[in-house]
Design a protein around this motif. Structure first.
Motif: not given
Length: 417
Positions: A184-187, A215-221, A234-238
């Motif tokens: 989803k390549n989430i910011p 605080i590090v946030t991955v929206p929705g996760y 998140t897309g950069e995680i591969g």
């Protein structure tokens, strides 16, 4: 005098590679006279913290081999004996853009201005792992309510210890959901909430944190307190792949790899599979069946060989002279239990020492020596004093090993038997 906390440039920009700084302190490393411990006014080097390995790179032309933090002060350990480039990376063909050593080395002393460069590949790979771990742990927390009570991120493995047991099926589902989040390549957001804002937030944290909380946030996760650099999206995680899992201290320990490290791991696995396919002249699907059959054949042959060796041993025992007090046998490829049983039988027949040596001149010998009437430690002591043997035991039986030729052992035995 207390040292001023180091300015953490990696908090401002996790993607920056080079920086300028002033040396505040430079002291010889207590453990290695070829290393110096340097404190700067500011740094891009992330220290070993929060379960993550530290950044690598160069500082003032020297290789940075360790980075530690204590009370907000970051110490860089540099190796002054390193060459002008990372020889290990050169030999492996992995020289990294942004990680070349500067040809000119500066003086290492307080007050000197230095240029620093982090190993970007190492940093980015760690960022991929850590961001992937956050999403995985966040999903586990949301689904099962389990906490991540142990986290370790090294250059080769990432492990997470959860406070409850997760089934293999559930682990596979979590892995899939993580990769959906990656696609989803989430910011990924990094914030510094006030105490009042923090009091209203729900977030994961392994420890009580004093001072400003990051605080590090991955929206929705996931929402988690964290000090480490992360990727922007998140897309950069591969990708994320679970490599292993096991029950651990009432919960489960899960090992993962993300991004390029996951890719390298699968290249290695594919290489092994391809090699096995060539050896067995078969396709990938049949490899396990072929290995299983080969294992069964091997076990059958080992059993047959053991039977044959046992029969040969019985023959050699029968050929030992009866008109002597001591018995000595040399035989290669005999397991410890068989050797011990043989010695137990010999001590019933011989009044002196009964010795069994298994091995060969190249690899050395293991031995078991028994007696009903004499102290076997005297023989062990002679082997130890003359040939450097190891081992010992009780007067009735000793066992050990010796790195020596058969002829040398026999010479020592002649002196004591």
């Amino acid at each position: 005098m207390s040292m001023t906390e180091t300015i953490k440039l990696y908090d401002r920009d996790a993607y920056a590679i080079e920086f300028e700084a002033d040396i505040i302190s430079c002291e010889p490393n207590k453990a290695d006279d070829k290393q110096f411990d340097i404190i700067l006014n500011q740094t891009l080097f992330f220290p070993e913290e929060g379960g993550q390995s530290p950044d690598m790179g160069i500082l003032g032309g020297y290789r940075v081999v360790d980075v530690q933090i204590k009370n907000g002060v970051i110490t860089h350990t540099v190796d002054i004996s390193a060459g002008d480039c990372c020889e290990a990376e050169k030999e492996a063909g992995k020289q990294i853009t942004g990680n070349e050593f500067e040809p000119e080395k500066v003086e290492l002393a307080a007050g000197v201005h230095v240029h620093g460069k982090i190993d970007w590949q190492h940093r980015f790979y760690n960022m991929q792992q850590h961001s992937g771990e956050h999403i995985f742990s966040g999903i586990v927390h949301r689904r099962f309510g389990f906490e991540n009570v142990g986290f370790h991120l090294s250059d080769s493995v990432v492990t997470m210890d959860f406070s409850g047991v997760i089934s293999p099926e559930d682990i596979a589902e979590v892995e899939h959901e993580v990769n959906v989040a990656i696609s989803k390549n989430i910011p990924i957001e990094v914030t510094y909430p006030s105490k009042d804002e923090l009091a209203q937030m729900e977030y994961r944290s392994k420890i009580e944190i004093e001072g400003q909380v990051r605080i590090v946030t991955v929206p929705g996760y996931d929402v988690c307190a964290c000090c480490a650099p992360h990727v922007k999206r998140t897309g950069e995680i591969g990708m994320l792949k679970v490599m292993n899992y096991q029950n651990y201290k009432g919960g489960v320990r899960i090992s993962i790899l993300c991004g390029f490290r996951a890719l390298e791991a699968f290249r290695q696995k594919c290489g092994i599979i391809s090699e096995l396919m060539g050896i067995f002249t078969t396709n990938q699907e049949a490899i396990v069946d072929n290995v299983t059959k080969l294992k069964a054949v091997n076990q059958s042959l080992k059993s047959e060989l053991g039977t044959a060796k046992s029969a040969l041993l019985d023959y050699k025992v029968a050929e030992l002279p009866a008109d002597t007090d001591n018995a000595v046998l040399f035989e290669d490829g005999i397991d410890t239990n068989t050797a011990r049983n043989c010695v137990n039988g010999l001590v019933e027949k011989y009044s002196g020492f009964s010795a069994f040596f298994t091995g060969n001149d190249e690899a050395g010998y293991s031995f078991i020596i028994g007696s009903k009437n004499a102290d076997c430690n005297t023989v062990a002591a002679a082997l130890r004093n003359k040939l450097g043997a190891r081992g010992g035991g009780k007067p009735v039986m000793v066992q050990g090993s010796v790195k020596a030729a058969k002829s040398e052992i026999e010479e020592v035995l002649k002196e004591v038997l």
